[in-house]
Design an enzyme around this catalytic site. Sequence first.
Site, PDB file in Angstrom:
ATOM      1  CB  CYS A 174      12.724 -40.604 -32.716  1.00  0.00           C
ATOM      2  SG  CYS A 174      13.004 -38.897 -32.185  1.00  0.00           S
ATOM      3  CG  ASN A 200      10.587 -34.133 -32.545  1.00  0.00           C
ATOM      4  OD1 ASN A 200       9.933 -33.104 -32.566  1.00  0.00           O
ATOM      5  ND2 ASN A 200      11.248 -34.540 -33.603  1.00  0.00           N
ATOM      6  CB  CYS A 239      18.355 -37.902 -30.201  1.00  0.00           C
ATOM      7  SG  CYS A 239      18.627 -37.417 -28.487  1.00  0.00           S
ATOM      8  NE  ARG A 240      16.010 -42.490 -31.635  1.00  0.00           N
ATOM      9  CZ  ARG A 240      15.232 -43.443 -31.157  1.00  0.00           C
ATOM     10  NH1 ARG A 240      15.422 -44.692 -31.548  1.00  0.00           N
ATOM     11  NH2 ARG A 240      14.263 -43.153 -30.318  1.00  0.00           N
ATOM     12  CB  SER A 241      12.669 -37.893 -35.564  1.00  0.00           C
ATOM     13  OG  SER A 241      12.283 -37.136 -34.447  1.00  0.00           O
ATOM     14  CG  ASP A 244      17.067 -43.118 -27.963  1.00  0.00           C
ATOM     15  OD1 ASP A 244      17.747 -42.081 -28.142  1.00  0.00           O
ATOM     16  OD2 ASP A 244      15.912 -43.111 -27.526  1.00  0.00           O
TER      17      ASP A 244
HETATM   18  P1  4NP Z   1      15.077 -39.524 -29.443  1.00  0.00           P
HETATM   19  O1  4NP Z   1      15.870 -39.772 -28.076  1.00  0.00           O
HETATM   20  O2  4NP Z   1      13.835 -40.372 -29.380  1.00  0.00           O
HETATM   21  O3  4NP Z   1      16.014 -39.985 -30.510  1.00  0.00           O
HETATM   22  O4  4NP Z   1      14.785 -38.044 -29.501  1.00  0.00           O
HETATM   23  C1  4NP Z   1      15.287 -39.639 -26.809  1.00  0.00           C
HETATM   24  C2  4NP Z   1      15.172 -38.407 -26.223  1.00  0.00           C
HETATM   25  C3  4NP Z   1      14.632 -38.295 -24.963  1.00  0.00           C
HETATM   26  C4  4NP Z   1      14.212 -39.424 -24.277  1.00  0.00           C
HETATM   27  C5  4NP Z   1      14.319 -40.657 -24.876  1.00  0.00           C
HETATM   28  C6  4NP Z   1      14.859 -40.761 -26.133  1.00  0.00           C
HETATM   29  N1  4NP Z   1      13.687 -39.330 -22.966  1.00  0.00           N
HETATM   30  O5  4NP Z   1      13.356 -40.356 -22.373  1.00  0.00           O
HETATM   31  O6  4NP Z   1      13.556 -38.202 -22.442  1.00  0.00           O
END
Ligand code: 4NP
Length: 153
Positions: free
Chosen positions: A8, A11, A13-15, A122
Amino acid sequence: MIRVLFVCLGNICRSPMAEAVFRHRVKLAGLEDQIEADSAGTGDWHVGEPPHHGTARLLADNQIEYDHCARQLTARDLNHFDYIITMDEANRRGVGRLGKGRARVAALLDYAPHARVAEVPDPYYTGNFEEVYHLVSQAADGLLAAIREEHGL
Ligand code: 4NP
């Protein structure tokens, strides 16, 4: 060993959720000696951090163990893993920017044909971790079934 990497953006939340849910399914199937899972982000902002508390809560609520520390995707991953599973199109472009390797790159929701969306929203922005858990759970079953069929497991 068959190696699966979930990717993702951050790294956190989703993955990591997909990795933990998929690994749980692999364990229930008794295949942990044959299939391993990891996750990484295309971005580097959260390297070294544990999963987001929203992801941690959903995993705990569903009695799914995890042990993860955020890391950034590298070009080496594209050859080390057999499958690279992205959450959305931006992740896929991020993988593509690192070049090409032997890993097969696919979208997680390709393995959830009944899902109403094609990309995993997201939750860092939507706040909806339950939705992600639901999508990831459906796709984890489909992905494991596809890998088992492909490798005769
Ligand atoms: P993820 O979510 O890609 O599912 O881990 C996010 C976590 C952090 C950020 C964006 C998406 N960020 O911009 O910091």
